[in-house]
Write a protein that holds these residues in place. Structure first.
Motif, PDB file in Angstrom:
ATOM      1  N   ASP A 136      -6.009  31.544   0.143  1.00 14.05           N
ATOM      2  CA  ASP A 136      -5.986  32.953   0.577  1.00 14.05           C
ATOM      3  C   ASP A 136      -7.299  33.337   1.258  1.00 14.05           C
ATOM      4  OD1 ASP A 136      -3.470  33.166  -0.484  1.00 14.05           O
ATOM      5  OD2 ASP A 136      -4.133  34.058  -2.381  1.00 14.05           O
ATOM      6  N   GLU A 137      -8.415  32.870   0.726  1.00 10.34           N
ATOM      7  CA  GLU A 137      -9.725  33.280   1.239  1.00 10.34           C
ATOM      8  C   GLU A 137     -10.156  32.492   2.479  1.00 10.34           C
ATOM      9  OE1 GLU A 137     -12.289  32.765  -2.080  1.00 10.34           O
ATOM     10  OE2 GLU A 137     -11.525  34.514  -3.182  1.00 10.34           O
ATOM     11  N   HIS A 138      -9.481  31.352   2.725  1.00 11.75           N
ATOM     12  CA  HIS A 138      -9.903  30.514   3.854  1.00 11.75           C
ATOM     13  C   HIS A 138      -8.793  30.312   4.878  1.00 11.75           C
ATOM     14  CE1 HIS A 138     -13.833  29.255   2.145  1.00 11.75           C
ATOM     15  NE2 HIS A 138     -13.216  29.518   1.003  1.00 11.75           N
ATOM     16  N   GLY A 139      -7.880  31.231   4.974  1.00 13.56           N
ATOM     17  CA  GLY A 139      -6.885  31.191   6.037  1.00 13.56           C
ATOM     18  C   GLY A 139      -5.626  30.440   5.719  1.00 13.56           C
ATOM     19  N   GLY A 140      -5.391  30.100   4.473  1.00  9.87           N
ATOM     20  CA  GLY A 140      -4.135  29.439   4.118  1.00  9.87           C
ATOM     21  C   GLY A 140      -4.207  27.939   4.284  1.00  9.87           C
ATOM     22  N   ARG A 141      -3.206  27.306   3.762  1.00  8.11           N
ATOM     23  CA  ARG A 141      -3.126  25.842   3.796  1.00  8.11           C
ATOM     24  C   ARG A 141      -2.773  25.374   5.203  1.00  8.11           C
ATOM     25  NH1 ARG A 141       0.443  23.645  -0.829  1.00  8.11           N
ATOM     26  NH2 ARG A 141      -1.332  24.508  -1.928  1.00  8.11           N
ATOM     27  N   PRO A 142      -3.469  24.354   5.744  1.00 14.75           N
ATOM     28  CA  PRO A 142      -3.165  23.865   7.100  1.00 14.75           C
ATOM     29  C   PRO A 142      -1.854  23.115   7.133  1.00 14.75           C
ATOM     30  CG  PRO A 142      -4.791  22.452   6.042  1.00 14.75           C
ATOM     31  CD  PRO A 142      -4.566  23.625   5.117  1.00 14.75           C
ATOM     32  N   ALA A 143      -1.221  23.191   8.310  1.00 14.28           N
ATOM     33  CA  ALA A 143       0.037  22.429   8.489  1.00 14.28           C
ATOM     34  C   ALA A 143      -0.292  20.952   8.590  1.00 14.28           C
ATOM     35  CB  ALA A 143       0.757  22.894   9.752  1.00 14.28           C
ATOM     36  N   PRO A 144       0.543  20.094   7.978  1.00 21.22           N
ATOM     37  CA  PRO A 144       0.276  18.644   8.045  1.00 21.22           C
ATOM     38  C   PRO A 144       0.272  18.152   9.480  1.00 21.22           C
ATOM     39  CG  PRO A 144       1.958  19.147   6.392  1.00 21.22           C
ATOM     40  CD  PRO A 144       1.717  20.407   7.176  1.00 21.22           C
ATOM     41  N   THR A 145      -0.663  17.266   9.755  1.00 23.69           N
ATOM     42  CA  THR A 145      -0.768  16.670  11.088  1.00 23.69           C
ATOM     43  C   THR A 145       0.146  15.472  11.179  1.00 23.69           C
ATOM     44  OG1 THR A 145      -3.073  17.359  11.198  1.00 23.69           O
ATOM     45  CG2 THR A 145      -2.355  15.651  12.754  1.00 23.69           C
ATOM     46  N   PRO A 146       0.990  15.375  12.228  1.00 24.62           N
ATOM     47  CA  PRO A 146       1.886  14.207  12.316  1.00 24.62           C
ATOM     48  C   PRO A 146       1.103  12.920  12.457  1.00 24.62           C
ATOM     49  CG  PRO A 146       1.888  15.449  14.369  1.00 24.62           C
ATOM     50  CD  PRO A 146       1.112  16.281  13.374  1.00 24.62           C
TER      51      PRO A 146
END
Length: 266
Positions: free
Chosen positions: A84-94
């Protein structure tokens, strides 16, 4: 970079929660560092809500989970607060094009000039043979054929070109029999989910994301594969077709490198 609480969120900071839980458990920073293998300066920085020393979001989440388990608290609320504090979880990179969805892309099929040449030769030979036989029939007398018998006429059979079989996609057994000129690493989340990161020998990111329980990922490179396991105890590891027998502990963060000569731990 120090992260404080926002006016809308009265929750204590991640570092404050970890520090209070450590003190309540009667543990020193040195003891926590020794049991988790997280370096002392990083433990101090996290307790001060400074995640810049972690080396990225994946490492930060892994350290938070490791420290939370070491002091006996649930890590998931703290990880969610971090997201929440750092912009959310990143999408997995293919995965890189070399190895995508556990199959190797086959090269575009080139025209089969050999088959075309064979077919052309067969046509020329057939035409010459037919012309020769026809000329022989016109110049020679007709040979009588006995009643009930059939003339023995043989025509040249064209040579059929053998079709080229398409290259099959590699199965798990083919991956297990890994080629010797490459390094092949397979990760299976057999005991639970874990964040993983994989890079090739040039430092190019092959994958950065969450591997759920029951899922597998396989990576391949010409020289070396570098790994970071957020929860190494949840991962079953195969290198160059052989299972790595190291006993990783639950919640343990591991940084590993493997080459064509392994499965020795990098």
């Amino acid at each position: 970079m120090s992260i404080g609480n926002s006016p809308e969120d009265d929750r204590p900071s991640i570092g404050r929660v970890l520090q209070q839980a450590r003190i309540a458990a009667g543990l020193t920073v040195e003891e926590i560092s020794s049991s988790t293998r997280v370096r002392i300066p990083i433990v101090h920085a996290i307790e001060e809500d400074d995640f810049s020393r972690c080396g990225g979001h994946v490492y930060a989440r892994g350290h938070i989970r490791t420290l939370a388990r070491a002091v006996g608290i649930d890590p998931e609320p703290l990880v969610s607060q971090y997201d929440d504090e750092h912009g959310g979880r990143p999408a997995p990179t293919p995965a890189a094009p070399l190895f995508e969805a556990e199959r190797i892309r086959s090269e575009p099929r080139r025209p089969n000039w050999t088959a075309a040449m064979v077919a052309a030769i067969v046509v020329v030979v057939g035409f010459v043979g037919f012309t020769f036989l026809k000329g022989g029939d016109d110049s020679s007398s007709t040979t009588p054929v006995a009643e009930g018998s059939t003339p023995d006429t043989k025509s040249p059979k064209p040579m059929a070109s053998k079709p080229v079989d398409p290259k099959p996609a590699p199965s798990d057994s083919a991956i297990a029999a890994a080629p010797r000129d490459k390094v092949t690493v397979k990760l299976s989340a057999s005991q639970g989910k874990s964040w993983i990161s994989a890079k090739d020998h040039n430092g190019r990111l092959l994958f950065d994301g969450l591997l759920l329980q029951g899922q597998s990922k396989t990576f391949q490179d010409q020289e070396r594969v570098d790994l970071v396991l957020g929860d190494a105890g949840s991962i079953e590891l195969f290198v160059n077709g052989k299972k790595v027998e190291d006993k990783f502990q639950p919640g343990q963060v591991e940084r590993l490198s493997y080459t064509k000569g392994d499965p020795a731990v990098g």
